[in-house]
Every structure is written in C-alpha cells, then in structure tokens.
Design a protein around this motif. Structure first.
Motif, PDB file in Angstrom:
ATOM      1  N   GLU A 160      73.761   6.804 101.843  1.00 33.44           N
ATOM      2  CA  GLU A 160      72.610   7.051 100.981  1.00 33.44           C
ATOM      3  C   GLU A 160      71.282   6.798 101.692  1.00 33.44           C
ATOM      4  OE1 GLU A 160      73.090   4.486  97.681  1.00 33.44           O
ATOM      5  OE2 GLU A 160      72.766   2.634  98.822  1.00 33.44           O
ATOM      6  N   ASP A 180      82.412   5.549  99.551  1.00 32.18           N
ATOM      7  CA  ASP A 180      82.298   4.519  98.517  1.00 32.18           C
ATOM      8  C   ASP A 180      81.023   4.757  97.698  1.00 32.18           C
ATOM      9  OD1 ASP A 180      80.260   3.754 100.156  1.00 32.18           O
ATOM     10  OD2 ASP A 180      81.137   1.839 100.751  1.00 32.18           O
ATOM     11  N   SER A 181      80.632   3.780  96.905  1.00 30.45           N
ATOM     12  CA  SER A 181      79.477   3.953  96.012  1.00 30.45           C
ATOM     13  C   SER A 181      78.164   4.124  96.766  1.00 30.45           C
ATOM     14  CB  SER A 181      79.367   2.755  95.059  1.00 30.45           C
ATOM     15  OG  SER A 181      79.253   1.545  95.802  1.00 30.45           O
ATOM     16  N   SER A 182      78.085   3.671  98.014  1.00 25.65           N
ATOM     17  CA  SER A 182      76.870   3.843  98.822  1.00 25.65           C
ATOM     18  C   SER A 182      77.001   5.024  99.781  1.00 25.65           C
ATOM     19  CB  SER A 182      76.570   2.565  99.619  1.00 25.65           C
ATOM     20  OG  SER A 182      77.602   2.285 100.536  1.00 25.65           O
ATOM     21  N   ARG A 183      78.035   5.880  99.549  1.00 24.07           N
ATOM     22  CA  ARG A 183      78.306   7.061 100.362  1.00 24.07           C
ATOM     23  C   ARG A 183      78.649   6.703 101.803  1.00 24.07           C
ATOM     24  NH1 ARG A 183      77.552  11.679  98.146  1.00 24.07           N
ATOM     25  NH2 ARG A 183      77.460  12.736 100.168  1.00 24.07           N
ATOM     26  N   THR A 233      85.141   1.330  93.286  1.00 25.05           N
ATOM     27  CA  THR A 233      84.048   2.004  93.995  1.00 25.05           C
ATOM     28  C   THR A 233      84.364   2.267  95.455  1.00 25.05           C
ATOM     29  OG1 THR A 233      82.992  -0.121  94.487  1.00 25.05           O
ATOM     30  CG2 THR A 233      82.320   0.988  92.450  1.00 25.05           C
ATOM     31  N   GLU A 234      85.532   1.828  95.924  1.00 29.30           N
ATOM     32  CA  GLU A 234      85.906   2.019  97.322  1.00 29.30           C
ATOM     33  C   GLU A 234      87.413   2.141  97.413  1.00 29.30           C
ATOM     34  OE1 GLU A 234      84.124  -1.393  99.024  1.00 29.30           O
ATOM     35  OE2 GLU A 234      85.318  -2.780  97.843  1.00 29.30           O
ATOM     36  N   SER A 294      88.765   3.336  88.753  1.00 30.17           N
ATOM     37  CA  SER A 294      87.328   3.011  88.623  1.00 30.17           C
ATOM     38  C   SER A 294      86.819   2.190  89.797  1.00 30.17           C
ATOM     39  CB  SER A 294      87.096   2.223  87.321  1.00 30.17           C
ATOM     40  OG  SER A 294      87.865   1.022  87.317  1.00 30.17           O
TER      41      SER A 294
END
Length: 463
Positions: A114, A77-80, A46-47, A44
């Motif tokens: 993003e 990661d979560s911010s692409r 994010t990176e 889980s």
C-alpha cells in the motif's frame, strides 16, 4: 453445524502451527482435510499461514506449504504485502530463496504494497545485502521501481545509511543502476547525492562522487547541493562535505553583480554607519529571551550580594577605623559608638558604603518589581545603578585598605583613577547605545508623521 465448527478448528490449528513452525501438525491437518489450504481465502484472517511462517523464519514449514500450494507466495495481506515482503524485511535469506525458486512466484518481487514498496525496498531499508542480491537475480527490473513518493532502492540505501548495500546493488547491475543514479523523487528535489549531503553521510558522498555520471549531473545542480548543506546545522561533517564537493568541481552558484547599480563609495556617512553597526554588534545577542531571563537572575544575585557586603561593613567596620576610634576616644562609652565621634574620619567610608548599599537595593527592587528588561530605559537605569553601586563599593574598599595597611595616597589615587576610567568607558558605550535607540525611535516617528501627512494631502487632492 458440526462440520462448520470442525472447519473453524482446523483453520485455527493451521494458523497456530504456522506461528510455531510445526510441520507434523500441518501434515496431520492436510491428511484430515486435503482442501484446507484452498479454503484459506474464505476465512476472515488478514494474512495467510505462509505470511506467518515467512515472518517468523520457519523454513521447513514454508517449504511444506509451498510444496502443497505454491500460489500462496503471491497472496496479499491487509497491507497488500506478500510473504516475500516479510521475509525480506526480517532477513530470512533461505525463505526468500524458497519463495522465488518457482519462476511464477518471482512476480512477487514486483508487487508493491500500500506504500508502493516492493520486497527489494525493505531489504535495502534493513541493509540485507544478500537478500537484495537474491531479489535482483530473480527480477533485475525491480531496481527501477519506486514507491509512492518516488524513492527507488538506491534512495532507501542512502536514507537508511547502508553504504555496503548501495555498493553491492551498483556493482551487481551496473547498467540498470546507472540509469537510476540521478533519479529524483516525485517532488523533484532529491537525488541520492542530495540525500547523502542532507544526512551528512561523508563516505557515501565520496563514493557517489567517484562515479562519473553522478559528478556530471552534480556539477549542473551544484547550487542545490550547497543550498541543502547550508540548511543543515554546521559541524565538522558539513565542512568536510563542502570541501569534498569543491574538490570535485561542484561549486555554489556565484552571485551576479548588478552593473546597473552604481558602485558604493566610501563616505563619512558610511564610516559612521559602520562604526555604529560595530558597536551594535558588540551587544548583539542570539537568544534574547533566554539571555534576559539569565540576566535578571544574575543582576538580582549581584545586587543582593553587594547590599549584604555593605551592610556587613557597617556592622563590622574596618579594623583600622576601629583602632583610630579607640585611640581618639576619651571614654569607653565613646569607643562603643562607631558613628558618634570623629565625624571627619568616618564620613568618607560611611558615605561610600551607604551609597553602595542604597544603589544595590534600588537595583534589586527594580528587578523584582516586574519591569520588563526589554525596555531600553529600564535597562539603562539598571546599568547606571549598578555602576554607581560598584563605584562607591570600590571607594569604600580603597578607603578601608588605606586605613588598615597605611598605603600611600598616590597608589590609592592611581587605582581610583583607573577604575573611573573603566567606568567612563562603559558608561559612554551604554549611553551611546541608549541614544542610538532614541534616534531610531525618533526617525521612525518622523517617518510615520510624514507618511500620514502625505496620505492626508493625497486624500485632499483627490477630493
């Protein structure tokens, strides 16, 4: 169950090792669980650990991760963002070289996050010249990519005022950079020259105008450049940039003369309007609300000081007047009363001082009563009251001076006439201004009445 806990502990240990750059811990975890790097996508987090080691600049740990799983360089990661985004922004040149060493991983140079920004954009934003060069060598086409707002790498160099980075990019790939020198943002407004003018970057403007492609395009859009400069606050840099634009032949759009309109003729009405306009400009105030606040405070202070001076002159009269009273008095009781004897000698000073005292107190009372200074009538009354107070204070001063020092009456009269002349000029200007205001109000009222009459007549005709 124990296996699940062991896997969770191993993964937590891997991320802790990546944050501190401990290669020994990584090797130990790989020895215990050779598939641990292939199970990162199942967590889980994010990176990836490579994101963390690239962010903190742990070179040896990054090399170790890439040697076991090079595909981590392309993970988002979560911010692409890729690890290359983070290393480029933080300025870790050696890690950037490792991330683009494998040919397949060089595709990360073209990955937008993003916000539509690639690693080269972050290098330009932070002024990382060497990293920008390394990224362009890896993928030269990254020069042409833009973010979600249409900003390319050159836009970011200007926006963040990194002139040396801009020069390095242009010199490294002159052909590709030449193709995007005059690119605009998606809103169609800003080229890099427009941004340099907007942010008043004089050296950047001079450098950009030294290139023929930018000069040619700038001459076609000279009006927008000057318009951009006019919208910014005026200072020395604005003037220097304007001179630079004019030097390279970039002139503002000239206003065309409408030949259908007849030329203006100089008539008596125009002369009168010009005179009245000049008088009005003398009283023109930039920040009227702030000026009114300061004026109310200043007038209150002056009025109170004048009333205090007038009161003090009654309590402690001039020495010359007191000496005359003592010489003329027949008894000691008469000398103790200032205004009980010799009424003729005391009357001018008493009258002038009293008028100044009453006028200044009246002005102070009007100011503290809450009347708005925006009202023209109130301002005219206050100005008139201050003129009266100052005039009678000056008369009292001249009379007291003649008593104390015995000056010639001709000299006193000359000073008095000079003061009256100045007072008349000021009164005349304020009176003219007041009557101009009355005329404007009257004209507006007449126009309003005429308009209402026309509307009524029109309605009647329609009926």
């Amino acid at each position: 169950m124990s296996t699940s806990y062991q896997h969770s502990d191993d993964m937590s240990g891997l991320y802790e090792a990546s944050s501190i750059g401990c290669v020994d811990t990584l090797n130990q975890l790989l020895h215990q669980n050779p598939q641990i790097l292939h199970k990162i996508s199942l967590t889980s987090f994010t990176e990836t650990p490579l994101h963390i080691s690239s962010l903190f600049g742990h070179l040896d740990f990054t090399k170790a991760l890439l040697s076991h799983k090079p595909q981590l360089a392309l993970e988002l990661d979560s911010s692409r963002s890729t690890p290359l985004h983070l290393a480029s922004a933080e300025g870790h040149i050696q890690i950037v070289k490792e991330l683009v060493k494998v040919k397949a991983n060089r595709e990360a140079c073209l990955f937008p996050n993003e916000e539509g920004r690639i690693p080269l954009h972050y290098a330009a934003m932070r002024g990382r010249v060497e990293i920008a060069k390394e990224l362009i060598r890896a993928k030269a086409e990254s020069l042409s990519l833009h973010d979600n707002n249409g900003n390319n790498v050159l836009h970011f160099c200007v926006m963040y005022n990194h002139l040396e980075t801009l020069k390095a990019l242009v010199e490294l790939e002159p052909q590709r950079s030449g193709e995007i020198l005059n690119n605009r943002t998606f809103d169609g407004k800003n080229t890099i020259l427009h941004l340099a003018v907007m942010f008043k970057q004089l050296e950047t403007v001079r450098y950009l105008l030294s290139m023929s492609k930018i000069r040619a395009a700038a001459r076609e859009t000279g009006f927008t450049l000057h318009e951009t400069l006019d919208r910014s606050p005026k200072d020395m840099k604005s003037l220097q940039i304007q001179v630079t634009l004019m030097k390279y032949g970039i002139k503002p759009e000239s206003k065309e003369i409408d030949e259908t309109q007849p030329p203006q003729t100089t008539t008596s009405d125009n002369i009168c309007n010009s005179i009245l306009k000049r008088i009005g400009n003398c009283y023109k105030i930039q920040d009227k609300d702030e000026w009114l606040k300061e004026m109310r405070g200043n007038l209150s202070l002056v009025a109170i000081m004048m009333s205090t001076i007038s009161f003090q002159a009654v309590v402690n009269p001039p020495v010359g007047l007191t000496d005359q009273l003592q010489l003329s008095s027949s008894s000691s009781s008469s000398s103790s009363s200032l205004y009980s004897t010799h009424h003729r000698q005391k009357n001018p000073f008493l009258f002038s001082n009293t008028m100044s005292f009453v006028s200044s107190l009246s002005v102070a009372l009007l100011l503290v009563s809450g009347f708005s200074l925006k009202n023209k009538v109130v301002m005219w009354v206050i100005s008139l009251g201050m003129c009266v107070a100052l005039t009678f204070l000056a008369i009292a001063y001249l009379y007291a001076t003649s008593l104390n020092y015995g000056y010639d009456s001709n000299w006193v009269m000359l000073v008095f006439l000079a003061w009256i002349g100045l007072l008349l000029i000021i009164t005349m200007l304020n009176t003219i201004r007041f009557f101009i205001w009355i005329v404007k109000i009257s004209v507006r009222a007449v126009k309003l009445v005429v308009r209402q009459v026309k509307n009524q007549n029109g309605c009647c005709c329609f009926v």
